[in-house]
Motif scaffolding. Structure first.
Motif, PDB file in Angstrom:
ATOM      1  N   VAL A  30       0.820  -1.138   0.030  1.00 34.02           N
ATOM      2  CA  VAL A  30       0.117  -0.155   0.065  1.00 34.02           C
ATOM      3  C   VAL A  30       0.838   1.242  -0.160  1.00 34.02           C
ATOM      4  O   VAL A  30       0.581   2.339  -0.727  1.00 34.02           O
ATOM      5  CB  VAL A  30      -0.966   0.014   1.145  1.00 34.02           C
ATOM      6  CG1 VAL A  30      -1.638   1.289   1.162  1.00 34.02           C
ATOM      7  CG2 VAL A  30      -2.070  -1.022   1.039  1.00 34.02           C
ATOM      8  N   SER A  31       1.947   1.206   0.877  1.00 31.73           N
ATOM      9  CA  SER A  31       2.904   2.197   0.801  1.00 31.73           C
ATOM     10  C   SER A  31       3.453   2.853  -0.585  1.00 31.73           C
ATOM     11  O   SER A  31       3.532   3.599  -1.107  1.00 31.73           O
ATOM     12  CB  SER A  31       3.905   2.283   1.827  1.00 31.73           C
ATOM     13  OG  SER A  31       3.609   2.038   3.083  1.00 31.73           O
ATOM     14  N   ASN A  32       3.901   1.337  -1.281  1.00 35.27           N
ATOM     15  CA  ASN A  32       4.639   1.751  -2.471  1.00 35.27           C
ATOM     16  C   ASN A  32       3.679   2.204  -3.622  1.00 35.27           C
ATOM     17  O   ASN A  32       3.975   2.976  -4.471  1.00 35.27           O
ATOM     18  CB  ASN A  32       5.082   0.246  -2.966  1.00 35.27           C
ATOM     19  CG  ASN A  32       6.454  -0.273  -2.042  1.00 35.27           C
ATOM     20  OD1 ASN A  32       6.542   0.391  -1.490  1.00 35.27           O
ATOM     21  ND2 ASN A  32       6.548  -1.518  -2.322  1.00 35.27           N
ATOM     22  N   TRP A  33       2.514   1.797  -3.460  1.00 35.80           N
ATOM     23  CA  TRP A  33       1.265   2.231  -4.583  1.00 35.80           C
ATOM     24  C   TRP A  33       0.812   3.502  -4.372  1.00 35.80           C
ATOM     25  O   TRP A  33       0.358   4.076  -5.169  1.00 35.80           O
ATOM     26  CB  TRP A  33       0.118   1.080  -4.560  1.00 35.80           C
ATOM     27  CG  TRP A  33       0.756  -0.211  -5.192  1.00 35.80           C
ATOM     28  CD1 TRP A  33       1.866  -0.583  -6.148  1.00 35.80           C
ATOM     29  CD2 TRP A  33      -0.119  -1.509  -5.404  1.00 35.80           C
ATOM     30  NE1 TRP A  33       1.910  -1.493  -6.620  1.00 35.80           N
ATOM     31  CE2 TRP A  33       0.636  -2.414  -6.144  1.00 35.80           C
ATOM     32  CE3 TRP A  33      -1.358  -1.720  -4.791  1.00 35.80           C
ATOM     33  CZ2 TRP A  33       0.260  -3.576  -6.542  1.00 35.80           C
ATOM     34  CZ3 TRP A  33      -1.890  -2.954  -5.181  1.00 35.80           C
ATOM     35  CH2 TRP A  33      -1.082  -3.923  -5.983  1.00 35.80           C
ATOM     36  N   SER A  34       0.946   4.072  -3.022  1.00 38.03           N
ATOM     37  CA  SER A  34       0.412   5.214  -2.674  1.00 38.03           C
ATOM     38  C   SER A  34       1.212   6.107  -3.399  1.00 38.03           C
ATOM     39  O   SER A  34       0.715   7.365  -3.853  1.00 38.03           O
ATOM     40  CB  SER A  34       0.556   5.401  -1.287  1.00 38.03           C
ATOM     41  OG  SER A  34       1.732   5.731  -0.716  1.00 38.03           O
ATOM     42  N   GLY A  35       2.303   6.096  -3.810  1.00 32.79           N
ATOM     43  CA  GLY A  35       3.294   7.198  -4.438  1.00 32.79           C
ATOM     44  C   GLY A  35       3.047   6.919  -5.814  1.00 32.79           C
ATOM     45  O   GLY A  35       3.663   8.002  -6.687  1.00 32.79           O
ATOM     46  N   SER A  51       9.556   5.335  -0.152  1.00 34.08           N
ATOM     47  CA  SER A  51      10.759   6.048  -0.692  1.00 34.08           C
ATOM     48  C   SER A  51      11.557   6.660   0.156  1.00 34.08           C
ATOM     49  O   SER A  51      12.350   7.331  -0.237  1.00 34.08           O
ATOM     50  CB  SER A  51      10.018   6.617  -1.740  1.00 34.08           C
ATOM     51  OG  SER A  51       9.481   7.757  -1.418  1.00 34.08           O
ATOM     52  N   ASP A  52      11.177   6.789   1.397  1.00 31.51           N
ATOM     53  CA  ASP A  52      12.095   7.604   2.395  1.00 31.51           C
ATOM     54  C   ASP A  52      12.951   6.377   3.116  1.00 31.51           C
ATOM     55  O   ASP A  52      12.586   5.621   3.548  1.00 31.51           O
ATOM     56  CB  ASP A  52      11.107   8.377   3.431  1.00 31.51           C
ATOM     57  CG  ASP A  52      11.884   9.018   4.398  1.00 31.51           C
ATOM     58  OD1 ASP A  52      13.108   8.642   4.983  1.00 31.51           O
ATOM     59  OD2 ASP A  52      11.319  10.070   4.681  1.00 31.51           O
ATOM     60  N   VAL A  53      14.427   6.792   3.182  1.00 29.58           N
ATOM     61  CA  VAL A  53      14.961   5.664   3.812  1.00 29.58           C
ATOM     62  C   VAL A  53      14.827   5.385   5.081  1.00 29.58           C
ATOM     63  O   VAL A  53      15.043   4.304   5.675  1.00 29.58           O
ATOM     64  CB  VAL A  53      16.506   6.107   3.532  1.00 29.58           C
ATOM     65  CG1 VAL A  53      16.920   7.210   4.376  1.00 29.58           C
ATOM     66  CG2 VAL A  53      17.493   5.047   3.891  1.00 29.58           C
ATOM     67  N   LEU A 120      14.554  -2.360  -0.352  1.00 31.98           N
ATOM     68  CA  LEU A 120      13.190  -1.770  -0.550  1.00 31.98           C
ATOM     69  C   LEU A 120      13.404  -0.273  -0.890  1.00 31.98           C
ATOM     70  O   LEU A 120      12.661   0.296  -1.834  1.00 31.98           O
ATOM     71  CB  LEU A 120      12.576  -1.752   0.862  1.00 31.98           C
ATOM     72  CG  LEU A 120      11.103  -1.272   1.064  1.00 31.98           C
ATOM     73  CD1 LEU A 120      10.218  -1.880  -0.181  1.00 31.98           C
ATOM     74  CD2 LEU A 120      10.534  -1.454   2.273  1.00 31.98           C
ATOM     75  N   PHE A 121      14.139   0.493  -0.276  1.00 33.35           N
ATOM     76  CA  PHE A 121      14.408   1.911  -0.394  1.00 33.35           C
ATOM     77  C   PHE A 121      14.623   2.475  -2.154  1.00 33.35           C
ATOM     78  O   PHE A 121      14.118   3.059  -2.714  1.00 33.35           O
ATOM     79  CB  PHE A 121      15.416   2.668   0.529  1.00 33.35           C
ATOM     80  CG  PHE A 121      15.740   3.975   0.114  1.00 33.35           C
ATOM     81  CD1 PHE A 121      14.962   5.313   0.095  1.00 33.35           C
ATOM     82  CD2 PHE A 121      17.001   4.195  -0.094  1.00 33.35           C
ATOM     83  CE1 PHE A 121      15.335   6.293  -0.174  1.00 33.35           C
ATOM     84  CE2 PHE A 121      17.492   5.521  -0.644  1.00 33.35           C
ATOM     85  CZ  PHE A 121      16.579   6.508  -0.658  1.00 33.35           C
ATOM     86  N   GLY A 122      15.983   1.602  -2.313  1.00 33.17           N
ATOM     87  CA  GLY A 122      16.462   1.685  -3.717  1.00 33.17           C
ATOM     88  C   GLY A 122      15.567   1.522  -4.675  1.00 33.17           C
ATOM     89  O   GLY A 122      15.379   2.329  -5.866  1.00 33.17           O
ATOM     90  N   ASN A 123      14.390   0.406  -4.725  1.00 33.31           N
ATOM     91  CA  ASN A 123      13.809   0.160  -5.854  1.00 33.31           C
ATOM     92  C   ASN A 123      12.622   1.139  -6.061  1.00 33.31           C
ATOM     93  O   ASN A 123      12.180   1.575  -6.872  1.00 33.31           O
ATOM     94  CB  ASN A 123      13.184  -1.152  -5.541  1.00 33.31           C
ATOM     95  CG  ASN A 123      14.097  -2.211  -6.284  1.00 33.31           C
ATOM     96  OD1 ASN A 123      14.197  -2.600  -7.458  1.00 33.31           O
ATOM     97  ND2 ASN A 123      14.844  -2.713  -5.224  1.00 33.31           N
ATOM     98  N   GLU A 128      10.139   5.998  -8.399  1.00 31.77           N
ATOM     99  CA  GLU A 128       9.671   7.229  -8.376  1.00 31.77           C
ATOM    100  C   GLU A 128      10.326   8.362  -9.073  1.00 31.77           C
ATOM    101  O   GLU A 128       9.711   9.131 -10.005  1.00 31.77           O
ATOM    102  CB  GLU A 128       9.538   7.754  -6.953  1.00 31.77           C
ATOM    103  CG  GLU A 128       8.160   7.235  -6.075  1.00 31.77           C
ATOM    104  CD  GLU A 128       7.840   7.910  -4.875  1.00 31.77           C
ATOM    105  OE1 GLU A 128       8.518   8.780  -4.533  1.00 31.77           O
ATOM    106  OE2 GLU A 128       6.785   7.578  -4.249  1.00 31.77           O
ATOM    107  N   LEU A 129      11.707   8.351  -9.071  1.00 31.73           N
ATOM    108  CA  LEU A 129      12.449   9.461  -9.645  1.00 31.73           C
ATOM    109  C   LEU A 129      12.496   9.003 -11.345  1.00 31.73           C
ATOM    110  O   LEU A 129      12.243   9.989 -11.922  1.00 31.73           O
ATOM    111  CB  LEU A 129      13.993   9.232  -9.359  1.00 31.73           C
ATOM    112  CG  LEU A 129      15.064  10.019  -9.742  1.00 31.73           C
ATOM    113  CD1 LEU A 129      14.526  11.593  -9.202  1.00 31.73           C
ATOM    114  CD2 LEU A 129      16.412   9.766  -9.147  1.00 31.73           C
TER     115      LEU A 129
END
Length: 202
Positions: A30-35, A51-53, A120-123, A128-129
């Motif tokens: 859910v966190s990933n898709w929210s972005g 996406s926040d380390v 997780l963070f890198g992917n 997003e970038l």
């Protein structure tokens, strides 16, 4: 379906950790898709939490503390750390080698949260970038393709994180060499008469 999937990977020992697996999986997906909601990813305050380390490292540290806690609670402090610092062996050389291997395994435990968080963070941050850049410099159909890819990546990252935490936790509560003995026992149970006779003769 996810519960059955988790049980298929971790075996019967994974049953009591399925809620943990599901919790990590759903939170991360859910966190990933929210972005990926159009326009949201560009606003810093509404970016995907993963996406926040700090969030990624926080999740990894929670998992790290949890599976070591479960290992100690299940096996006891001495038995659990004996898996890393034990000196079992038939000869002095075996004891030294086992001790050295145990020390390596102990220090590798501290690599687990780093690997979990950085993957997780890198992917997610990289996705997003890439979406932001491609949306800015290309036509609409290119970002649409990337959106499909990022939806898949977001799903897989949640699944991978949850599976790894589940496997680490199941591994933490097992006695050293338990899996090896289970395999040997299963092999003996399915041995043919010829193999059983040969093994007895040996």
């Amino acid at each position: 379906g996810l519960s059955s999937f988790a049980m298929g990977i971790g075996g019967p020992a994974a049953k009591r950790f399925v809620p943990l697996f599901l919790g990590f999986f759903f939170f991360i997906v859910v966190s990933n898709w929210s972005g990926l909601i159009p326009g949201v990813g560009r606003v810093h305050e509404f970016r995907a939490p993963t996406s926040d380390v700090n969030v990624a490292v926080g999740l990894a540290l929670v998992a790290f503390v949890y599976f070591h806690y479960q290992g100690i609670a299940t096996l006891g402090f001495r038995t659990y750390f004996g898996k890393f610092f034990g000196t079992k062996g038939a000869t002095a050389v075996d004891k030294v080698v086992n001790h050295f291997v145990g020390l390596i395994e102990f220090f590798l435990e501290f690599v687990k949260p780093v690997a979990l968080s950085m993957r997780l963070f890198g992917n997610i941050y990289g996705g997003e970038l890439a979406l932001t850049v491609m949306t800015t410099i290309t036509l609409a159909f290119v970002p649409v393709v990337l959106y499909g890819l990022e939806l898949f990546v977001g799903l897989m990252q949640g699944l991978i994180f949850g599976i790894l935490v589940l496997v680490f936790t199941v591994g933490a509560v097992e006695h050293h060499g338990e899996e090896h003995h289970d395999v040997e026992h299963a092999a003996e149970g399915h041995a043919t008469p010829e193999l059983a006779a040969a093994d007895k003769a040996h």
